[in-house]
Design an enzyme around this catalytic site. Structure first.
Site, PDB file in Angstrom:
ATOM      1  N   ASP A  44       0.863  -1.183   0.000  1.00 25.07           N
ATOM      2  CA  ASP A  44       0.000   0.000   0.000  1.00 25.07           C
ATOM      3  C   ASP A  44       0.899   1.231   0.000  1.00 25.07           C
ATOM      4  OD1 ASP A  44      -1.867   2.085   0.752  1.00 25.07           O
ATOM      5  OD2 ASP A  44      -3.180   0.513   1.511  1.00 25.07           O
ATOM      6  N   CYS A  84      -7.012   3.649  -2.017  1.00 24.88           N
ATOM      7  CA  CYS A  84      -6.927   2.207  -1.748  1.00 24.88           C
ATOM      8  C   CYS A  84      -7.990   1.360  -2.436  1.00 24.88           C
ATOM      9  CB  CYS A  84      -6.967   1.953  -0.237  1.00 24.88           C
ATOM     10  SG  CYS A  84      -5.654   2.778   0.679  1.00 24.88           S
ATOM     11  N   LYS A 132      -4.275  -7.592   3.524  1.00 24.76           N
ATOM     12  CA  LYS A 132      -5.200  -6.542   3.109  1.00 24.76           C
ATOM     13  C   LYS A 132      -5.767  -6.817   1.719  1.00 24.76           C
ATOM     14  CE  LYS A 132      -5.502  -1.502   3.013  1.00 24.76           C
ATOM     15  NZ  LYS A 132      -4.779  -0.250   3.335  1.00 24.76           N
ATOM     16  N   HIS A 255      -2.802  25.286  -8.712  1.00 28.17           N
ATOM     17  CA  HIS A 255      -4.063  24.934  -9.369  1.00 28.17           C
ATOM     18  C   HIS A 255      -5.131  24.844  -8.288  1.00 28.17           C
ATOM     19  CE1 HIS A 255      -7.047  22.353 -11.378  1.00 28.17           C
ATOM     20  NE2 HIS A 255      -6.548  22.815 -12.517  1.00 28.17           N
ATOM     21  N   ASP A 317      -1.094  -0.418  -4.567  1.00 29.70           N
ATOM     22  CA  ASP A 317      -2.360   0.172  -4.994  1.00 29.70           C
ATOM     23  C   ASP A 317      -2.209   1.609  -5.470  1.00 29.70           C
ATOM     24  OD1 ASP A 317      -1.813   1.142  -2.468  1.00 29.70           O
ATOM     25  OD2 ASP A 317      -3.794   0.732  -1.628  1.00 29.70           O
ATOM     26  N   HIS A 318      -1.231   2.324  -4.924  1.00 30.42           N
ATOM     27  CA  HIS A 318      -0.946   3.710  -5.320  1.00 30.42           C
ATOM     28  C   HIS A 318       0.385   4.097  -4.693  1.00 30.42           C
ATOM     29  CE1 HIS A 318      -2.206   4.662  -1.251  1.00 30.42           C
ATOM     30  NE2 HIS A 318      -3.354   4.048  -1.484  1.00 30.42           N
TER      31      HIS A 318
END
Length: 535
Positions: A44, A84, A132, A255, A317-318
């Site tokens: 993760d 996630c 997980k 931004h 996941d990221h």
């Protein structure tokens, strides 16, 4: 055991083929019992840029380096949603987020959804999962849910506490993330005691929490934040001199969506260089601990004589921003958040191969089935990665199933006040928001601006238009954004009605209560106005 990596590297000639050696992959027509085993380790919040130069120089990751030397490293792998549950939904379904409507951390796949593991089990694979999962629902707090539902409300509330670090002052404290080590031990035990005796191929999944930051203290200025926690044992594996202090744009030049994210993550205040460097160093140390858990799996496979017939995949996941772009956590299309590691090694996978093609987590589903020799469904968003990494694919097969030169990522959760869509090609990263009109897009030339500091959308209007048209051909993103807005409002109204008379007290005491309680009428009025507004 943890320290076995030295012996693994030293004896790698027996564990894996030498660089350049060819090991035939089991093809679809061969008997099922000859199909390779598959092990997928998914962490993760692991920044994919740490798997190649120059990011790989900042922290010692011996087992990822082992996989790089004995397999394929995908240099441009991305999440399909930088949070996630939706990202894992994409990985387990092989479908883009909007197709499964996995909008946030508590709305993923339906519980009975058929995943790639289900398909492999039906085709004779022994399956096992540890750790997980989070592809149906992450079961996150009420605060997380309300923060996501109300992101279109015209206010900014700090949804996180100030990011913090926590050091265990011990050079012998190895198992910092106890839960992950327990699950790793369970996976190792299963490999050594059960998988080794299997007469049919197996697929093992291990999901890790690390290097995701830890829950924060329950009170004080760090309430609601996340803590980067490690020990001196792991911190010694970080090269302090190579830690880069990211450049920040002035708040006034950010931004508008980036500013909202920084504000809600409580990162608009002052941070010293030492604070920023500590957060980044502690994060890298947590990555080193993650690498060691991967090493336990590789060691167990080698010692059980399973490694030569097992495809091992590592991904996440990221990523983790770790104070890049004045943010921590994920929920962003910037490289630190959206770029994930993806490495494969095993029978038929080329050694020491670096793949520059853009790929994403939806490609995991078809790749798993392709490894097993199972026919691929026609409706998948992803493509098998074997044509890019395997030695057994001939040219005609490769071109027939060639991965397109782009990937799609989208985000619809909290800490961002507009649905976000990223189209990534070899050179360009195009980011569109909401309906494509109300919020200006971003365009980054990653070949010249890898830190994504200069938005060139207005400088290159033709390229911006062309990429936007391509994005719209893949996804009708204004329509999807409208659907998410409607979903958010319906969910909030339902929650409000369930609370009845307790609503005002409940919403005032969520994580944002410190701001809310100062001016309750202001925020209550903004929510009421949002509920009345049909758009």
């Amino acid at each position: 055991m943890l320290f076995l990596w030295l012996s693994v590297v030293a004896t790698s000639a027996t564990a894996s083929p030498a660089p350049g050696a060819a090991v035939p992959r089991v093809l679809a027509g061969r008997a099922q019992r000859e199909a390779p085993n598959v092990v997928l380790v998914a962490s993760d919040s692991f920044d994919g840029r740490l798997t190649f130069h120059p990011g790989s120089q900042v922290v010692k990751l011996p087992f990822l380096n082992f996989m790089k030397a004995h397999g394929a490293t995908f240099l441009n792998a991305y999440t399909n949603s930088p949070i996630c549950c939706p990202s894992r939904a994409a990985m387990w379904s092989g479908l883009f987020i909007h197709l499964t409507q996995s909008w946030n951390n508590f709305k993923g796949l339906e519980p009975n959804y058929t995943t790639w593991m289900d398909v492999m089990e039906k085709h004779g694979y022994r399956t096992q999962k540890f750790g997980k999962l989070d592809y149906t629902s992450g079961h996150h707090s009420v605060s997380n849910r309300v923060e996501a539902w109300t992101r279109d409300v015209a206010f900014s509330l700090r949804q996180e506490g100030r990011p913090a670090v926590s050091l265990i002052p011990s050079k012998t404290e190895v198992r910092v993330m106890k839960g992950d080590w327990i699950n790793t031990d369970r996976a190792v035990h299963w490999l050594r005691k059960e998988a080794v005796n299997e007469t049919q191929p197996f697929v093992l999944y291990l999901g890790l929490n690390l290097p995701h930051p830890y829950p924060s203290p329950s009170s004080g200025e760090n309430f609601g934040a996340s803590t980067f926690r490690t020990s001196l044992y792991w911190l010694e594996r970080v090269s302090e001199t190579t830690i880069k202090i990211p450049k920040w744009s002035p708040l006034s030049e950010m931004h508008p969506v980036d500013y909202y994210s920084s504000y809600t993550k409580n990162c608009t205040g002052k941070f010293t260089k030492k604070e920023i460097k500590n957060i980044r160093a502690f994060y890298y140390a947590m990555c080193a601990e993650t690498d060691a858990m991967l090493g336990e799996i590789i060691s167990a496979l080698r010692q059980s004589d399973l490694l030569q017939n097992t495809v091992v995949i590592f991904t996440s996941d990221h990523g983790e921003l770790a104070m890049e772009h004045r943010q921590f956590y994920k929920m962003s299309m910037y490289e630190a958040s959206a770029h994930v590691p993806l490495l494969m090694m095993g029978p038929g996978i080329k050694n020491n191969l670096q793949v520059s093609n853009v790929v994403s987590l939806v490609d995991i589903y078809p790749t798993m089935l392709d490894i097993a020799g199972i026919s691929l469904p026609q409706n998948l968003s992803g493509y098998s990665l074997l044509p890019l990494s395997s030695e057994t694919f001939h040219n005609e097969t490769k071109f027939k199933h060639e991965h397109p030169p782009w990937i799609l990522s989208e985000f619809h959760g909290c800490n961002v006040n507009a649905s976000t869509y990223m189209l990534r090609t070899n050179q360009w990263k195009y980011i569109a928001y909401s309906d494509g009109v109300s919020v200006l897009p971003q365009l980054f030339d990653l070949s010249l601006d890898p830190d994504e500091l200069t938005n060139v959308a207005t400088k290159f209007p033709d390229i911006t238009y062309s990429l936007d048209q391509k994005l719209r051909s893949i996804i009708n993103y204004p329509k999807v954004s409208a659907s998410v807005r409607q979903y958010n409002k319906e969910q909030f109204v339902s929650w409000k009605q369930r609370l009845g008379q307790n609503y005002s007290k409940a919403i005032a005491n969520l994580r944002w209560h410190q701001d809310w309680l100062k001016e309750p009428r202001k925020y209550e009025s903004a929510i009421n106005q949002w509920l009345k507004n049909p758009h």
